[in-house]
Design a protein around this motif. Structure first.
Motif, PDB file in Angstrom:
ATOM      1  N   THR A   1       0.751  -1.398   0.145  1.00  0.00           N
ATOM      2  CA  THR A   1       0.181  -0.012   0.117  1.00  0.00           C
ATOM      3  C   THR A   1       0.756   1.098  -0.074  1.00  0.00           C
ATOM      4  OG1 THR A   1      -1.691  -1.184   1.222  1.00  0.00           O
ATOM      5  CG2 THR A   1      -1.957   1.224   1.224  1.00  0.00           C
ATOM      6  N   ALA A   2       1.888   1.121   0.854  1.00  0.00           N
ATOM      7  CA  ALA A   2       2.710   2.432   1.022  1.00  0.00           C
ATOM      8  C   ALA A   2       3.447   2.514  -0.446  1.00  0.00           C
ATOM      9  CB  ALA A   2       3.746   2.380   2.150  1.00  0.00           C
TER      10      ALA A   2
ATOM     11  N   GLN B   1      -1.197   0.095   6.074  1.00  0.00           N
ATOM     12  CA  GLN B   1      -0.275   1.093   5.207  1.00  0.00           C
ATOM     13  C   GLN B   1       0.989   1.325   6.070  1.00  0.00           C
ATOM     14  OE1 GLN B   1      -1.915   4.136   3.001  1.00  0.00           O
ATOM     15  NE2 GLN B   1       0.083   5.522   2.641  1.00  0.00           N
TER      16      GLN B   1
END
Length: 309
Positions: free
Chosen positions: A185-186, A251
């Motif tokens: 996600t990051a 995240q």
């Protein structure tokens, strides 16, 4: 007559495991099949679990794709292995060195149909001429060209057909058991514009389409299929996640993602390609062929491990 044998490369991995799971559903007295699961270590816990799950239809096969002759010579009767699912992976050994000699050995030993799991590079037509600058993309592209050109030049002693499956990014990067969810996600958040959509697919669907191609080679021969189940911005993905899971999408810190992308140059090149070009699978057309194709909500509900029923 003995049941036909299908050899699955990467049997203890996600893709190979998905192919085995889907092929196992097709086996019956009317449609017998023996699954040969290739593994470097038949005594590993993953290999033993695989055998335990399919004791009657699956045989573990010891071997390494970089030494393919030893794999196929275990069956002295030419043609004993009728089909192969082939997947290669980035690592110390170039993917061409994993895939090309294996294809040559498979054809020499009478394999009639090869299904190769590659990667989409902008759609079914564009992918043929777009190796990209992403290392593991272009290595897979070279294997594709070898497979296609070898079939085009074959003689009647080595007749075979092929199907190429080109998946996009995996939903399974967010699998609850993987430990990579927050970092993926990051990486997305730090690499792509907010309005940039990313195509995604369930590994389960790679198994579904590979199983169809191996079970009915005539229908799928000569096809290269770009495979995706959804196309989303990160905000849209987060909305779906919250809707299905009931909590925020994991995240990691952005600075950690940037550091990992810098360290893993090929991953950084891939995300830059996502922003600049991106995948090009025709999801609507795919769903018309197979309506069980999973979008993000379906994957979260049935295959992610995040939803406890």
């Amino acid at each position: 007559m003995a049941a036909p044998n299908i050899l699955i490369v990467g049997a203890t991995g996600k893709q190979g495991g998905a192919v085995i799971h889907e092929l196992s559903k097709t086996i019956s007295e009317e449609s017998p099949l023996k699954l040969l699961a290739l593994t470097r270590n038949p005594m590993s816990p993953a290999a033993r679990r695989l055998k335990h799950a399919h004791p009657d239809i699956l045989e573990l096969v010891h071997g390494d794709t970089t030494h393919p002759e030893a794999i196929f010579s275990q069956w002295p009767n030419k043609g004993h292995i009728s089909g192969v699912f082939l997947v290669t992976a980035p690592g110390k050994v170039r993917e061409e060195e994993q895939g090309i000699p294996f294809i040559d050995a498979a054809v020499a030993h009478g394999v009639k149909h090869i299904v190769f799991s590659s990667v989409d590079r902008g759609g079914e037509e564009k992918s043929w001429n777009n190796p990209t600058e992403v290392k593991h993309f272009w290595e897979k592209h070279n294997i594709e060209l070898h497979l296609r050109d070898k079939a085009a030049k074959q003689d009647h002693h080595h007749e075979f057909t092929w199907t190429i499956i080109r998946p996009v990014a995996f939903f399974d990067n967010w699998s609850s058991s993987g430990g990579f969810a927050g970092m993926f996600t990051a990486m997305w958040a730090t690499s792509l514009s907010p309005n940039k959509k990313l195509q995604l697919v369930s590994v389960r669907d790679i198994g579904v389409w590979a199983s169809m191609a191996l079970s009915n080679p005539g229908k799928w021969a000569g096809r290269a299929i770009s495979l995706a189940g959804d196309e989303l911005t990160l905000d849209e993905a987060k909305e779906k996640w919250h809707k299905v899971v009931g909590e925020e999408m994991p995240q990691s810190w952005g600075i950690a993602a940037k550091g990992l992308l810098w360290f893993m140059g090929d991953m950084d090149a891939m995300f830059k390609w996502f922003e600049r070009e991106g995948y090009g699978a025709d999801i609507e057309a795919l769903r018309m062929e197979e309506n069980s194709l999973q979008d993000m909500e379906a994957w979260l509900e049935h295959n992610s491990g995040w939803v406890h029923k």
